[in-house]
Design an enzyme around this catalytic site. Structure first.
Site, PDB file in Angstrom:
ATOM      1  N   ARG A   1       0.719  -1.048   0.023  1.00 27.60           N
ATOM      2  CA  ARG A   1       0.014  -0.052  -0.127  1.00 27.60           C
ATOM      3  C   ARG A   1       0.821   1.192  -0.095  1.00 27.60           C
ATOM      4  NH1 ARG A   1      -4.505  -0.113   4.116  1.00 27.60           N
ATOM      5  NH2 ARG A   1      -5.280   2.080   2.920  1.00 27.60           N
TER       6      ARG A   1
ATOM      7  N   CYS B   1      -1.012   5.861   9.288  1.00 24.22           N
ATOM      8  CA  CYS B   1      -1.289   4.501   8.379  1.00 24.22           C
ATOM      9  C   CYS B   1      -2.606   4.784   7.736  1.00 24.22           C
ATOM     10  CB  CYS B   1      -1.750   3.637   9.596  1.00 24.22           C
ATOM     11  SG  CYS B   1      -3.093   3.921  10.717  1.00 24.22           S
TER      12      CYS B   1
END
Length: 278
Positions: free
Chosen positions: A175, A233
């Protein structure tokens, strides 16, 4: 004060005259609500806390798990029995992310003694700890938030940290690189951030690595405590676990709560892709 506690130490503290309050914060990203799992069996005396509704505000422009309204958070914590002078231990199903979110929020809001059960519920049962289906009638707590005890980042702060200190991206490496993005509108990372997947903070059974190994890991990523350290995150949950791991290693760090879900929602903000810091 230590940020984590072992199951055996927790057993000893629960046998004391003034035991800590237990918060069950079971939650899974995209998974079912944690309440049914709590009702099926939890640590004796534990009170369930819902991450999505009590440890976060409604999703929106500030991200998927923004800070909760302070008065609503205070009321939820008091309903759970949280008091200023009573120790708190949070646990979850073993991943540690949700418990770390509770730890961070309570510490940020000024509670002086909050820890996470290392390894969560599986670690507790693994050493013979009992479970119960009895839901306790928790007496009302007296906790009054005084926010600011832990550092908090906004989007502009995160960009500055990436330039002048260390900004750690706690998501999975793919990611970070922008190869996949299953949730947010844009893949990639904040320019200047360093890939530091949360999963690498723990062993295969979900226990934190020893403090010295965590310190070595973070030092290799540029997070030594000599410079400012920030963490983000996807939505401010796994990053709280990273801040907790940094605390175990003795490195203070600031949390960007909005994280990538907030950053990527604004098309004017820059996005970097690929494996390198950039």
């Amino acid at each position: 004060m230590h940020a984590i506690i072992t199951p055996s130490d927790l057993m000893s503290e629960l046998a004391e005259d003034h035991p800590p309050l237990l918060l069950d914060v079971r939650w899974q990203l995209g998974g079912p609500p944690g309440r049914p799992a709590y009702e099926a069996g939890h640590l004796p005396g534990a009170v369930y806390v819902d991450l999505d509704t009590e440890l976060a505000g409604p999703p929106g422009k500030s991200g998927r798990h923004p800070l909760p309204d302070l008065s609503a958070f205070a009321a939820a914590m008091r309903r759970a029995g949280v008091s200023q002078d009573r120790r708190v231990v949070a646990y979850d199903g073993g991943q540690g992310w949700a418990a770390a979110r509770a730890w961070w929020l309570l510490r940020w809001a000024g509670h002086p003694s909050v820890r996470v059960l290392d390894g969560g519920l599986p670690a507790w049962t693994g050493v013979g700890g009992s479970l119960t289906t009895e839901v306790p009638d928790a007496p009302e707590g007296d906790f009054v938030p005084r926010p600011g005890a832990l550092p908090l980042l906004e989007a502009d702060d995160a960009a500055d940290f990436a330039r002048r200190g260390a900004l750690l991206d706690a998501r999975a490496a793919e990611r970070y690189r922008g190869e996949v993005e299953p949730i947010d509108p844009v893949g990639g990372h904040i320019p200047g951030a360093v890939s530091a997947p949360t999963a690498e903070n723990v062993t295969d059974d979900g226990h934190f690595l020893p403090a010295e190994r965590l310190a070595e890991r973070f030092a290799a990523l540029g997070a030594t405590g000599d410079a400012e350290v920030g963490v983000y995150c996807g939505s401010g949950v796994s990053a709280a676990h990273q801040v907790l791991a940094l605390a175990v290693a003795g490195v203070p760090a600031a949390l960007y709560v909005g994280s990538w879900s907030e950053w990527s929602s604004d098309g004017a903000r820059p996005v970097a892709t690929g494996p390198e810091r950039g």
